[in-house]
Design a protein around this motif. Sequence first.
Motif, mmCIF file in Angstrom:
data_model
loop_
_atom_site.group_PDB
_atom_site.id
_atom_site.type_symbol
_atom_site.label_atom_id
_atom_site.label_comp_id
_atom_site.label_asym_id
_atom_site.label_seq_id
_atom_site.Cartn_x
_atom_site.Cartn_y
_atom_site.Cartn_z
ATOM 1 N N MET A 1 0.848 -1.198 0.000
ATOM 2 C CA MET A 1 0.000 0.000 0.000
ATOM 3 C C MET A 1 0.887 1.252 0.000
ATOM 4 S SD MET A 1 -3.244 0.440 2.555
ATOM 5 C CE MET A 1 -3.649 -1.198 3.115
ATOM 6 N N THR A 2 0.567 2.221 -0.874
ATOM 7 C CA THR A 2 1.328 3.474 -0.892
ATOM 8 C C THR A 2 0.688 4.436 0.107
ATOM 9 O OG1 THR A 2 1.208 3.130 -3.270
ATOM 10 C CG2 THR A 2 2.397 5.088 -2.548
ATOM 11 N N PRO A 3 1.505 5.135 0.891
ATOM 12 C CA PRO A 3 0.918 6.085 1.841
ATOM 13 C C PRO A 3 0.124 7.175 1.106
ATOM 14 C CG PRO A 3 3.281 5.795 2.236
ATOM 15 C CD PRO A 3 2.973 5.087 0.962
ATOM 16 N N VAL A 4 -1.048 7.473 1.612
ATOM 17 C CA VAL A 4 -1.871 8.519 0.984
ATOM 18 C C VAL A 4 -1.219 9.876 1.238
ATOM 19 C CG1 VAL A 4 -4.137 9.640 0.971
ATOM 20 C CG2 VAL A 4 -3.958 7.164 1.357
ATOM 21 N N GLN A 5 -1.109 10.658 0.159
ATOM 22 C CA GLN A 5 -0.541 12.007 0.276
ATOM 23 C C GLN A 5 -1.374 12.960 -0.571
ATOM 24 O OE1 GLN A 5 3.217 13.272 -1.795
ATOM 25 N NE2 GLN A 5 4.009 13.357 0.291
ATOM 26 N N LEU A 6 -1.773 14.080 0.019
ATOM 27 C CA LEU A 6 -2.509 15.108 -0.735
ATOM 28 C C LEU A 6 -1.661 16.348 -0.954
ATOM 29 C CD1 LEU A 6 -6.073 15.039 0.945
ATOM 30 C CD2 LEU A 6 -5.239 13.681 -0.962
ATOM 31 N N LEU A 7 -0.709 16.559 -0.027
ATOM 32 C CA LEU A 7 0.148 17.750 -0.090
ATOM 33 C C LEU A 7 1.590 17.287 0.013
ATOM 34 C CD1 LEU A 7 0.387 20.900 0.078
ATOM 35 C CD2 LEU A 7 0.290 20.653 2.565
ATOM 36 N N ASP A 8 2.369 17.523 -1.045
ATOM 37 C CA ASP A 8 3.742 17.017 -1.018
ATOM 38 C C ASP A 8 4.674 18.000 -0.297
ATOM 39 O OD1 ASP A 8 4.663 18.957 -2.825
ATOM 40 O OD2 ASP A 8 4.423 17.655 -4.581
ATOM 41 N N PRO A 9 5.915 17.585 -0.048
ATOM 42 C CA PRO A 9 6.827 18.435 0.729
ATOM 43 C C PRO A 9 7.142 19.779 0.069
ATOM 44 C CG PRO A 9 7.621 16.182 0.709
ATOM 45 C CD PRO A 9 6.490 16.239 -0.274
ATOM 46 N N GLU A 10 6.845 19.914 -1.231
ATOM 47 C CA GLU A 10 7.067 21.202 -1.903
ATOM 48 C C GLU A 10 5.830 22.096 -1.828
ATOM 49 O OE1 GLU A 10 8.440 18.296 -3.570
ATOM 50 O OE2 GLU A 10 10.193 18.955 -2.432
ATOM 51 N N GLY A 11 4.805 21.607 -1.170
ATOM 52 C CA GLY A 11 3.590 22.410 -1.025
ATOM 53 C C GLY A 11 2.656 22.323 -2.223
ATOM 54 N N GLU A 12 2.805 21.250 -3.030
ATOM 55 C CA GLU A 12 1.910 21.042 -4.185
ATOM 56 C C GLU A 12 0.781 20.100 -3.795
ATOM 57 O OE1 GLU A 12 1.974 22.514 -7.067
ATOM 58 O OE2 GLU A 12 3.926 23.498 -6.860
ATOM 59 N N LEU A 13 -0.415 20.397 -4.279
ATOM 60 C CA LEU A 13 -1.583 19.560 -3.986
ATOM 61 C C LEU A 13 -1.742 18.436 -5.001
ATOM 62 C CD1 LEU A 13 -4.265 22.258 -3.062
ATOM 63 C CD2 LEU A 13 -3.298 20.522 -1.528
ATOM 64 N N HIS A 14 -2.113 17.265 -4.514
ATOM 65 C CA HIS A 14 -2.393 16.115 -5.376
ATOM 66 C C HIS A 14 -3.691 15.472 -4.905
ATOM 67 C CE1 HIS A 14 1.798 16.349 -6.754
ATOM 68 N NE2 HIS A 14 2.105 16.534 -5.495
ATOM 69 N N PRO A 15 -4.838 15.890 -5.436
ATOM 70 C CA PRO A 15 -6.105 15.310 -5.002
ATOM 71 C C PRO A 15 -6.097 13.794 -5.200
ATOM 72 C CG PRO A 15 -6.476 17.208 -6.396
ATOM 73 C CD PRO A 15 -5.007 16.920 -6.462
ATOM 74 N N HIS A 16 -6.768 13.081 -4.291
ATOM 75 C CA HIS A 16 -6.786 11.619 -4.328
ATOM 76 C C HIS A 16 -8.234 11.155 -4.536
ATOM 77 C CE1 HIS A 16 -6.210 7.482 -3.144
ATOM 78 N NE2 HIS A 16 -4.925 7.670 -2.949
ATOM 79 N N ASN A 217 3.032 13.457 7.818
ATOM 80 C CA ASN A 217 3.486 14.851 7.857
ATOM 81 C C ASN A 217 2.649 15.723 6.924
ATOM 82 O OD1 ASN A 217 5.354 14.027 9.662
ATOM 83 N ND2 ASN A 217 7.154 14.709 8.520
ATOM 84 N N ASP A 218 1.594 15.146 6.414
ATOM 85 C CA ASP A 218 0.678 15.845 5.511
ATOM 86 C C ASP A 218 -0.665 15.959 6.232
ATOM 87 O OD1 ASP A 218 -1.264 16.464 3.639
ATOM 88 O OD2 ASP A 218 -0.630 14.958 2.180
ATOM 89 N N VAL A 219 -0.909 17.122 6.810
ATOM 90 C CA VAL A 219 -2.104 17.286 7.649
ATOM 91 C C VAL A 219 -3.388 17.079 6.843
ATOM 92 C CG1 VAL A 219 -2.280 19.820 7.405
ATOM 93 C CG2 VAL A 219 -3.085 18.732 9.501
ATOM 94 N N LEU A 220 -3.351 17.419 5.555
ATOM 95 C CA LEU A 220 -4.553 17.281 4.727
ATOM 96 C C LEU A 220 -4.857 15.803 4.467
ATOM 97 C CD1 LEU A 220 -3.913 20.212 2.213
ATOM 98 C CD2 LEU A 220 -5.336 20.228 4.286
ATOM 99 N N ALA A 221 -3.803 15.024 4.184
ATOM 100 C CA ALA A 221 -4.001 13.587 3.949
ATOM 101 C C ALA A 221 -4.466 12.898 5.226
ATOM 102 C CB ALA A 221 -2.704 12.951 3.448
ATOM 103 N N VAL A 222 -3.834 13.245 6.348
ATOM 104 C CA VAL A 222 -4.229 12.624 7.621
ATOM 105 C C VAL A 222 -5.695 12.939 7.892
ATOM 106 C CG1 VAL A 222 -3.870 12.595 10.126
ATOM 107 C CG2 VAL A 222 -1.901 12.716 8.602
ATOM 108 N N HIS A 223 -6.072 14.188 7.626
ATOM 109 C CA HIS A 223 -7.452 14.597 7.905
ATOM 110 C C HIS A 223 -8.444 13.886 6.975
ATOM 111 C CE1 HIS A 223 -10.469 17.030 9.754
ATOM 112 N NE2 HIS A 223 -10.907 17.439 8.582
ATOM 113 N N ALA A 224 -8.091 13.827 5.704
ATOM 114 C CA ALA A 224 -8.998 13.188 4.729
ATOM 115 C C ALA A 224 -9.179 11.707 5.055
ATOM 116 C CB ALA A 224 -8.442 13.360 3.314
ATOM 117 N N VAL A 225 -8.076 11.020 5.321
ATOM 118 C CA VAL A 225 -8.164 9.574 5.585
ATOM 119 C C VAL A 225 -8.895 9.325 6.905
ATOM 120 C CG1 VAL A 225 -6.803 7.487 6.066
ATOM 121 C CG2 VAL A 225 -6.139 9.010 4.183
#
Length: 351
Positions: A1-16, A217-225
């Motif tokens: 399983m790949t960790p869910v990420q919505l906001l990468d370390p460069e501050g770019e958004l990747h909707p899932h 470390n991605d508050v948006l991904a943690v919140h969404a999941v």
Amino acid sequence: MTPVQLLDPEGELHPHPDWPLDISPELCRDFYRRMRLARQLDQEALALQRQGELGLWLQSLGQEASQIGSIMAMRPTDYVFPSYREQAAALCRGITPAELLVQWRGNKNSGWDAEQYRFHIYTLVLAAQLPHATGYAMGVQRDGADEVVLAYFGDGASSEGDANEAFNWAAAADVPLLFFCQNNQWAISTPTRTQMRTPLHQRAAGFGLDAHVVDGNDVLAVHAVTSGVVQNIRSGGGPAFIEALTYRMAGHSTSDDPGRYRTDSELDSWRTRDPIARLEMLLEKQGWADEEFRAEIDEECRILAVTTRSVCRDLPLGDFTALFDTVLAEPTPLLTDQRRQYGEFVASFEE
Ligand SMILES: Cc1ncc(C[n+]2csc(CCOP(=O)(O)OP(=O)(O)O)c2C)c(N)n1
Ligand SMILES: [Mg+2]
């Protein structure tokens, strides 16, 4: 399983596609403010410990996104069982700096009313809170209450028998419970890689838990999941497990020197993934944070720092002999004698 990420370390958004989230400026500013305040409190508490005002402190530095993203997905009435470094989550429940510090000043076993905040006292016996949470969730189930239980614990705690019993028991009893593991890569000086052969979320799936892994470390991904998983638990979907991959940027506690067992380059590589920095980059790129907002947060942090220092110094020093009074309901001759001996020992010191 790949960790869910919505906001990468460069501050770019990747909707899932599986984890929708309404990423509004208000939501991002709110998370940013909460993370900054948590970090400020942590820094003040560290300084207070170094000045001899606190006996011990366990920092949450680096884990703000995991804690804030998850707790903000719960209802205020949902009951939470923390470990011992969940102050970023505790602040979100309204627990005050004085209530957080009093335990580490040695005055009390815990500083807050668990029932008032729906936030249990800290548990220092690793994983002991997990069977407690499971039993509590069985009560919720039997009462037919509209409540989800959240239990925080670490990668190291997952090796305890208590943790594995709780995973199995919760799955078998199908209780409304979310196990939230902050895998911060270290259990004091033991790295996760030497402590287990199977990734935690895989082990959890083996117990029959609805298991997920997220960039902690991605508050948006943690919140969404967490929001999605909790919604599923609430609608009868059964217990779940989230592994949040994060990093303990400070030592284990103020008594620990991480320089003895890990490299600066490891820390540096995680610094580039700092949860606050990446949200700040997003706010900047989107033009969601103006000068006024920044000044407001800085001022709020300054006030929190001043308050934390003053309330800590105003806390009375503990009466350590009181510890003997809460061991058993009725004192035994042995306890009474130990209490007397300890009182004499403390009294033997000059001011
Ligand atoms: C039952 C038990 N065994 C050992 C300890 C000592 N101890 C305290 S914290 C810790 C490491 C815990 O690591 P982890 O669960 O990953 O949490 P973290 O501190 O990284 O947040 C250990 C071994 C303890 N408190 N309780
Ligand atoms: Mg750990």
